[in-house]
Enzyme design. Structure first.
Site, PDB file in Angstrom:
ATOM      1  N   GLU A 288       0.854  -1.199  -0.003  1.00  0.00           N
ATOM      2  CA  GLU A 288       0.107  -0.074   0.042  1.00  0.00           C
ATOM      3  C   GLU A 288       1.018   1.127  -0.092  1.00  0.00           C
ATOM      4  O   GLU A 288       1.731   1.362   0.835  1.00  0.00           O
ATOM      5  CB  GLU A 288      -0.989   0.246   1.255  1.00  0.00           C
ATOM      6  CG  GLU A 288      -1.442   1.217   1.713  1.00  0.00           C
ATOM      7  CD  GLU A 288      -2.461   1.994   0.443  1.00  0.00           C
ATOM      8  OE1 GLU A 288      -3.334   1.187  -0.210  1.00  0.00           O
ATOM      9  OE2 GLU A 288      -2.372   3.065   0.131  1.00  0.00           O
ATOM     10  N   GLN A 289       0.535   2.112  -0.762  1.00  0.00           N
ATOM     11  CA  GLN A 289       1.392   3.290  -0.780  1.00  0.00           C
ATOM     12  C   GLN A 289       1.360   4.359   0.197  1.00  0.00           C
ATOM     13  O   GLN A 289       2.286   4.959   0.653  1.00  0.00           O
ATOM     14  CB  GLN A 289       1.164   4.079  -2.058  1.00  0.00           C
ATOM     15  CG  GLN A 289      -0.274   4.972  -2.209  1.00  0.00           C
ATOM     16  CD  GLN A 289      -0.782   5.468  -3.458  1.00  0.00           C
ATOM     17  OE1 GLN A 289       0.054   5.476  -4.387  1.00  0.00           O
ATOM     18  NE2 GLN A 289      -1.878   6.069  -3.527  1.00  0.00           N
TER      19      GLN A 289
ATOM     20  N   ARG B 282     -16.974   3.432   5.919  1.00  0.00           N
ATOM     21  CA  ARG B 282     -15.933   2.797   5.086  1.00  0.00           C
ATOM     22  C   ARG B 282     -14.876   2.444   6.079  1.00  0.00           C
ATOM     23  O   ARG B 282     -14.225   1.442   5.869  1.00  0.00           O
ATOM     24  CB  ARG B 282     -15.179   3.851   4.068  1.00  0.00           C
ATOM     25  CG  ARG B 282     -16.010   3.947   2.909  1.00  0.00           C
ATOM     26  CD  ARG B 282     -15.473   5.588   2.228  1.00  0.00           C
ATOM     27  NE  ARG B 282     -16.364   5.628   1.243  1.00  0.00           N
ATOM     28  CZ  ARG B 282     -15.952   5.131  -0.074  1.00  0.00           C
ATOM     29  NH1 ARG B 282     -15.185   4.136  -0.043  1.00  0.00           N
ATOM     30  NH2 ARG B 282     -16.690   5.180  -1.034  1.00  0.00           N
TER      31      ARG B 282
ATOM     32  N   TYR C  66     -28.147   8.844   5.275  1.00  0.00           N
ATOM     33  CA  TYR C  66     -28.577   7.440   6.076  1.00  0.00           C
ATOM     34  C   TYR C  66     -27.553   7.548   7.100  1.00  0.00           C
ATOM     35  O   TYR C  66     -26.580   8.085   7.337  1.00  0.00           O
ATOM     36  CB  TYR C  66     -28.247   6.324   5.133  1.00  0.00           C
ATOM     37  CG  TYR C  66     -26.924   5.969   4.487  1.00  0.00           C
ATOM     38  CD1 TYR C  66     -25.870   5.628   5.021  1.00  0.00           C
ATOM     39  CD2 TYR C  66     -26.953   6.441   3.179  1.00  0.00           C
ATOM     40  CE1 TYR C  66     -24.662   5.548   4.283  1.00  0.00           C
ATOM     41  CE2 TYR C  66     -25.640   6.278   2.505  1.00  0.00           C
ATOM     42  CZ  TYR C  66     -24.570   5.802   3.025  1.00  0.00           C
ATOM     43  OH  TYR C  66     -23.443   5.652   2.277  1.00  0.00           O
TER      44      TYR C  66
ATOM     45  N   ASP D  19     -11.717  -0.979  -8.597  1.00  0.00           N
ATOM     46  CA  ASP D  19     -11.800   0.145  -9.279  1.00  0.00           C
ATOM     47  C   ASP D  19     -10.666   0.023 -10.689  1.00  0.00           C
ATOM     48  O   ASP D  19     -10.903   0.829 -11.494  1.00  0.00           O
ATOM     49  CB  ASP D  19     -11.651   1.448  -8.502  1.00  0.00           C
ATOM     50  CG  ASP D  19     -13.066   1.806  -8.022  1.00  0.00           C
ATOM     51  OD1 ASP D  19     -14.030   0.991  -8.064  1.00  0.00           O
ATOM     52  OD2 ASP D  19     -12.931   2.970  -7.372  1.00  0.00           O
TER      53      ASP D  19
END
Ligand SMILES: Cc1cc2nc3c(=O)[nH]c(=O)nc-3n(C[C@H](O)[C@H](O)[C@H](O)COP(=O)(O)OP(=O)(O)OC[C@H]3O[C@@H](n4cnc5c(N)ncnc54)[C@H](O)[C@@H]3O)c2cc1C
Length: 395
Positions: free
Chosen positions: A38-39, A113, A222, A299
Site C-alpha cells: 500500500e502506498q 468505510r 443515512y 476500481d
C-alpha cells in the site's frame, strides 16, 4: 503451459483499499500466501459511508466475514426517493423486511468505510498467510515464465508468483495492461460529510436511506455505525476536476446548485462546516483485465459511478471469485485469472453502464423527472425487487 516453479512465492497485491484487502484475505482463506503493498503510510479509508447490497453479503458468507462486516453496520428499514423540489415521495423500497429477505436471502446494510475496511484489515492481520506493507508504492512490474517482479518507487524489486492490481481508479497496473489513458470525468462532483447523531436536527433524523432527487443534483443521507453517525453525500453537476478522493470542497459552489430546494435539504446542508469532495469518474467497460500472471480487480478493472452504490461490492465479489478460480487451478494462475475475468466482466460492465443511467434518473429535470416519478411511483415493492434482482440476486 502450466507453471512448474515459484509455487512457494507469494501472490503480490498492489493497493490495500477494500479491493486489495478483500483479495488478500480471500486468497489466504483458500490457503495462498499473499503480500500487500500500500502506498499510504497506513491502511485506512476515508470518513464516509458506504451502502452494501445483499450481493456483497452473499460472497462475504463464502469467506466467513459476513457477520464481522454486519457487526458495526446499520440496517435501514427502507430506501426512499423524494423530490427535492416538492418534497413528495417518489418511491419507497422496504429493505429490512421479510419480503426482501425471502427474495434475496441476505441483508441490505450501510456502514462506515473505515468499518468495512477495518474488518478486512483485521481478518488479514489474523492470517499468517498475509503480509501487509505500508509506504510501498508499486511503480512497475516485469513478468517472466516463472513469476512476476514488481518494482517499487524506491527501486526495490520484489518477486512473486503473480500480481493483482488493486490500485484503484488511477491504476498504474491498468496503464500497462489496458492502456486506456485517464478515467472519464463525469462532470459530477460529490461532497461528503459525516455528523454525529446529536448534531442532526431531531426532526430530520431518519433510519432509512433517503435520496432527495433534484434537477442536476441529489442528496443522500443515512445513519452509520449502529446509528451513531450520519452520512451525507451531496452530488451536483460541475466541470471542476481534481484528482483523488479527499480534496477540501468549496461550500459556495454547493449552495449555488441546491438553491430553491426543500427546507429539509437546505437545513441538512447547513449542518456541515467542512465538506470533502470527490470528482466522480468512471471508464468504458473493457474485458482485457489480465495479461499472463497480472490481473486487475475493483476500481482498477471497472471504475464506475456510485449511483448504484456498488463499487466496493463489486470489488469484493471480484476478490472472492478470483480466489476461487486460483484455488481451482493452483498450478496455472494465468488460466485462473482468465477464468476470473471471463466470469466477472459482463456483470461489472452492466453495473458500470447502469450506474450512468441511474445518475441520469436521479438528476432528471422537467418531463424526464415526471416520467421517472410516474414509473417508479407505480411500482410495488415486489416490482422494485424484480427490477434490481439482476444485481442483488447475484453473483
Ligand atoms: C461518492 C462515492 C460513493 C460511493 N458509494 C459506494 C457505496 O455506497 N457502495 C459501494 O459498494 N461502493 C461505493 N463507492 C465505490 C467504492 O468506494 C469504490 O469502488 C471502492 O472503494 C474501490 O475499492 P478499490 O480497493 O478497488 O480501490 P481504492 O479504494 O481506490 O483503493 C486503492 C488503494 O490502492 C492504493 N494505491 C494506489 N496506487 C498505488 C500504487 N501504485 N502502489 C501501492 N498502492 C497504491 C491506494 O492508496 C488505495 O489504498 C462509492 C464511491 C464514491 C466516489
Amino acid at each position: 503451459m502450466a507453471e512448474r516453479n515459484g509455487r512457494d512465492l507469494p501472490i503480490l497485491v498492489a493497493g490495500g483499499g477494500i479491493g486489495g484487502l478483500a483479495a488478500a484475505y480471500a486468497l489466504a482463506h483458500q490457503g495462498f500466501p499473499v503480500r500487500v503493498f500500500e502506498q499510504a503510510p497506513e491502511f485506512r479509508e476515508i470518513g464516509a459511508g458506504i451502502q452494501l447490497g445483499p450481493n456483497i453479503f452473499r460472497v462475504l458468507d463464502r469467506i466467513g466475514l459476513k457477520d464481522a462486516i454486519l457487526a458495526d453496520a446499520h440496517r435501514p428499514p427502507a430506501m426512499e426517493m423524494r423530490c427535492a423540489l416538492s418534497g413528495e415521495r417518489v418511491t419507497k423500497i422496504p429493505l429490512a423486511d421479510p419480503r426482501f429477505d425471502e427474495r434475496f436471502h441476505y441483508p441490505y446494510a450501510v456502514t462506515h468505510r473505515a468499518d468495512i475496511h477495518g474488518a478486512f484489515l483485521k481478518a488479514c492481520q489474523s492470517s499468517n498467510l498475509v503480509t501487509l506493507e505500508t509506504s510501498r508504492t508499486v511503480d512497475d512490474y516485469e513478468e517472466d515464465d516463472d513469476g512476476v517482479t514488481i518494482v517499487l518507487a524506491t527501486g526495490e524489486r520484489i518477486r512473486g508468483r503473480a500480481l493483482i492490481g488493486c490500485d484503484g481508479m488511477w491504476s498504474k497496473i491498468r496503464e500497462r495492461i489496458v492502456g486506456d489513458g485517464k478515467p472519464r470525468v463525469s462532470g459530477h462532483i460529490a461532497y461528503r460529510a459525516v455528523l454525529k447523531k446529536e448534531e442532526v436536527p431531531a426532526d430530520l433524523w431518519q433510519p432509512d436511506v433517503i435520496l432527495w432527487a433534484g434537477p442536476r443534483t441529489h442528496l443522500v443521507h443515512y445513519p452509520l455505525r449502529r446509528g451513531e453517525l450520519w452520512n451525507i453525500v451531496a452530488v451536483f453537476h460541475s466541470d471542476r476536476y481534481v484528482e483523488g478522493w479527499n480534496a477540501e470542497a468549496d461550500a459556495g459552489e454547493l449552495w449555488a446548485h441546491f438553491k430553491g430546494q426543500r427546507p429539509e435539504v437546505l437545513r441538512m446542508l447547513e449542518r456541515i462546516e467542512t465538506w470533502r469532495m470527490w470528482v466522480l469518474c468512471d471508464r468504458e467497460p473493457v474485458n482485457d483485465w489480465n495479461k499472463g500472471r497480472v490481473v486487475l480487480l475493483g476500481d482498477a478493472a471497472h471504475p464506475m459511478l456510485q449511483y448504484l452504490a456498488q463499487g466496493a461490492c463489486m470489488a469484493t465479489e471480484d476478490a472472492v471469485c478470483l480466489a476461487e478460480k486460483v484455488a481451482a487451478a493452483p498450478d496455472d494462475l494465468s488460466a485462473a485469472f482468465a477464468a476470473y475475468v471471463q466470469e466477472r466482466y459482463l456483470r461489472t460492465a452492466r453495473v458500470q453502464i447502469m450506474a450512468r443511467v441511474y445518475g441520469d434518473f436521479y438528476h432528471a429535470r422537467g418531463p424526464a423527472a415526471e416520467l421517472r416519478n410516474q414509473m417508479l411511483g407505480a411500482r410495488t415493492p415486489e416490482e422494485s425487487y424484480d427490477g434490481i434482482a439482476w444485481l442483488y440476486g447475484g453473483p
